[in-house]
Write an enzyme that holds these catalytic residues in place. Sequence first.
Site, PDB file in Angstrom:
ATOM      1  N   HIS A   1     -44.757  78.096  99.890  1.00  8.71           N
ATOM      2  CA  HIS A   1     -44.199  77.687  98.594  1.00  8.71           C
ATOM      3  C   HIS A   1     -42.782  77.131  98.765  1.00  8.71           C
ATOM      4  CE1 HIS A   1     -43.291  78.041  94.239  1.00  8.71           C
ATOM      5  NE2 HIS A   1     -42.091  78.392  94.674  1.00  8.71           N
ATOM      6  N   GLU A   2     -41.948  77.843  99.488  1.00  7.07           N
ATOM      7  CA  GLU A   2     -40.562  77.401  99.670  1.00  7.07           C
ATOM      8  C   GLU A   2     -40.497  76.106 100.482  1.00  7.07           C
ATOM      9  OE1 GLU A   2     -38.551  78.616  97.667  1.00  7.07           O
ATOM     10  OE2 GLU A   2     -39.484  80.542  97.221  1.00  7.07           O
TER      11      GLU A   2
ATOM     12  N   HIS B   1     -40.888  73.148  98.315  1.00  5.49           N
ATOM     13  CA  HIS B   1     -39.657  72.640  97.678  1.00  5.49           C
ATOM     14  C   HIS B   1     -38.922  71.669  98.606  1.00  5.49           C
ATOM     15  CE1 HIS B   1     -40.014  75.003  94.109  1.00  5.49           C
ATOM     16  NE2 HIS B   1     -39.909  76.159  94.742  1.00  5.49           N
TER      17      HIS B   1
ATOM     18  N   ASP C   1     -41.360  73.784  90.920  1.00  7.97           N
ATOM     19  CA  ASP C   1     -42.156  74.925  90.486  1.00  7.97           C
ATOM     20  C   ASP C   1     -43.122  74.487  89.395  1.00  7.97           C
ATOM     21  OD1 ASP C   1     -39.365  77.068  90.850  1.00  7.97           O
ATOM     22  OD2 ASP C   1     -41.190  77.121  92.037  1.00  7.97           O
TER      23      ASP C   1
END
Length: 172
Positions: free
Chosen positions: A111-112, A115, A121
Amino acid sequence: MFLRKTIAVLASAAALSLGVVGTAQAARTITYDSTGAALYESDITEAVKVWNASVKNVQIKKAAAGTRANFTIVSDPGWPRAQPTTLGNGKIWMGKQAVDQGYNKIRIAAHEIGHILGLPDIKPGPCSSLMSGSTGGVPCTNPNPNAAEKSRVERNFAGTAKADLTSVEDAA
């Protein structure tokens, strides 16, 4: 006749500049340094494998010792978060708070990294969306980007979309 030839030449030039004709566009390689997150090394490695298998326009690899990485990953006692600077660059914190609550570490890392690859998000969101982060719930272990997330990263690294690179604080 002249106009037709001119249009054909311009169309060929446009196709070449877009990578439509000829060999496929080489993937952009970005590197990471996870020495500050040694505790999560295997989880980060797995998250990188997920991204490398999911997209073609960018590939991620560990930076060689002594070289500067595009992004760094460190661990801290807080909540997981990412601070992208420019597309493919920034810093990730693998926050122990989410790990202690039972969130999946590979999902957090993937997930990170999302980014860093230019994804925002998606909250609230389902477990099927990697970028839904913590709203997928503690039982969610899905580390895979969905089709829309993959497509956006491909566009980001093909140069056809502008990524939103605002600072992000969130959970996996």
